[in-house]
Design a protein around this motif. Structure first.
Motif, PDB file in Angstrom:
ATOM      1  N   ASP A 293       0.841  -1.196   0.000  1.00 33.71           N
ATOM      2  CA  ASP A 293       0.000   0.000   0.000  1.00 33.71           C
ATOM      3  C   ASP A 293       0.877   1.248   0.000  1.00 33.71           C
ATOM      4  OD1 ASP A 293      -2.428  -1.393   0.097  1.00 33.71           O
ATOM      5  OD2 ASP A 293      -2.364  -1.534   2.280  1.00 33.71           O
ATOM      6  N   GLN A 331      -4.987   6.149  -3.831  1.00 35.99           N
ATOM      7  CA  GLN A 331      -3.984   5.319  -3.158  1.00 35.99           C
ATOM      8  C   GLN A 331      -3.710   4.075  -3.984  1.00 35.99           C
ATOM      9  OE1 GLN A 331      -4.928   3.111   0.464  1.00 35.99           O
ATOM     10  NE2 GLN A 331      -2.905   3.621   1.289  1.00 35.99           N
ATOM     11  N   GLN A 333      -2.436   0.443  -4.572  1.00 35.89           N
ATOM     12  CA  GLN A 333      -2.151  -0.817  -3.889  1.00 35.89           C
ATOM     13  C   GLN A 333      -1.652  -1.819  -4.925  1.00 35.89           C
ATOM     14  OE1 GLN A 333      -5.060  -4.029  -2.569  1.00 35.89           O
ATOM     15  NE2 GLN A 333      -4.501  -3.179  -0.560  1.00 35.89           N
TER      16      GLN A 333
END
Length: 389
Positions: A293, A331, A333
């Motif tokens: 992450d 974000q 990942q």
């Protein structure tokens, strides 16, 4: 005199006898003898010596290799050219993890759940399809952390996305290069390779590697690679700027400590259980998983920073909110899966030599070079709760 002489000879005889036994105990094995593996039986990996870094027993590895289940079979047994081949030798320039660096995923308790979505959360996702590095784009460079330095990483990276990524990459070179990604995403995505260990792997060379770095073994092509951009549980996300650099994890966490460590190891079917400092031993039919992450709270100004961290930070673990002065961006990942033999010391991450291939050192890098319209589409999908690719 005769009695005294016999006493001296008797003492000398005893001394010679003891010395002879000690020499036999510490003798160097004959040339060609297999290395002794002092680690405990793989059937009890929890009882280990964490300082043990001797190579795995070659005969054990050979036996295990002949009885692989389909889930254990390698996706790419040959590995990239120059990735190292079994030689039966041991010595300097070779490193394998300790048996204590592995744990059965079934012994791990489920971890905490992610923050709940609040009002206005951005619940969508955008996945960039960039392949599994079937093109075998590998080098030990890192243009973000050590720009202009060949073998600056001292470990081999897998690359997907931008086809030109190396030590000398610049915004200009990345912007004009080709890509393995759909939709024209020219971003650079990279991470340390995972290798299969046989117990007799010779020093690795080729692809710019230095054999002295000790990263032996056959490079594995991931079974799957997922690059997914997610939203924020606390609100909407804004677009990333072109050229934004991001890193996650700490390649030197074994010696630096775990303040910046972000390694997450698990197995398919058990992904609510995560290991931070152990490699996972997965049951039959399950594959090893690396979850990486990235930070997602941008300062709104800088595309990089001196430590490559302060311009883009992680949200609060409990609430998912970005701290004051930063704003949420998508974000990233990374989720990588591998078919590996579920046995201690059967596989390992590449690392800096002094990091001893510890799983806690897992990390990854990213530089955003999505075309502006593609980034806008990704943000729209994420903010509207859709799942796009």
């Amino acid at each position: 005199m005769l009695i005294a002489l016999l006493a001296v000879l008797g003492s000398a005889g005893t001394f010679v006898s003891v010395t002879g036994n000690a020499s036999a105990h510490n003798a160097t094995p004959p040339s060609g003898s297999p290395p002794v593996d002092p680690s405990p039986s793989p059937s009890s990996p929890s009882v280990t010596d964490p300082t043990d870094n001797a190579p795995a027993d070659a005969s054990t590895s050979a036996s295990a290799g002949s009885s692989r289940t389909p889930a254990d079979a390698p996706d790419d047994p040959a590995g990239p050219a120059g990735s190292g081949s079994p030689s039966g030798s041991t010595g300097p320039g070779q490193s394998v993890p300790a048996a204590g660096d592995f744990a059965d995923i079934r012994s791990v308790r489920p971890g905490p759940r992610p923050p709940r979505d609040g009002p206005g959360a951005s619940t969508g996702t955008f996945t960039s399809d960039c392949g599994r590095n079937e093109e075998r784009h590998n080098n030990p460079d890192n243009f973000i952390v050590t720009p202009g330095v060949r073998n600056g990483a001292h470990h081999l990276h897998d690359y997907v996305g931008n086809r030109s990524t190396d030590a000398f990459s610049t915004d200009g070179s990345l912007r004009t290069a080709g890509t393995t990604c759909a939709g024209g995403d020219k971003s650079a995505y990279f991470w340390p390779v995972l290798r299969r260990l046989s117990g007799g792997d010779g020093p690795s060379s080729g692809n710019g590697q230095d054999p002295a770095d000790g990263n032996v073994g056959r490079v594995l092509t991931p079974s799957s690679v997922s690059l997914t951009f997610r939203g924020s549980p606390a609100g909407k996300v804004a677009a990333m700027p072109e050229g934004l650099r991001a890193i996650t994890g700490d390649a030197k966490a074994f010696t630096n400590g775990t303040a910046n460590a972000r390694a997450q190891w698990t197995c398919t079917g058990f992904e609510d259980r995560r290991l931070a400092d152990k490699y996972p031993l997965c049951p039959g039919g399950s594959r090893a998983v690396r979850v990486l992450d990235f930070p997602s709270c941008w300062d709104g100004t800088n595309k990089d920073s001196a430590n490559h961290r302060t311009h883009l930070v992680f949200p609060d673990r409990a609430s998912g909110r970005c701290s004051g002065g930063t704003k949420a961006v998508p974000q990233l990942q990374m989720r990588l899966t591998y078919a590996v033999t579920p046995r201690p010391r059967a596989f390992a991450l590449d690392s800096f030599p002094e990091q001893l291939r510890k799983p806690v050192t897992d990390h990854a890098d990213f530089a955003n070079f999505m075309p502006r319209d593609l980034m806008a589409r990704a943000v729209a999908c994420i903010n509207s709760g859709r799942r796009c690719r």
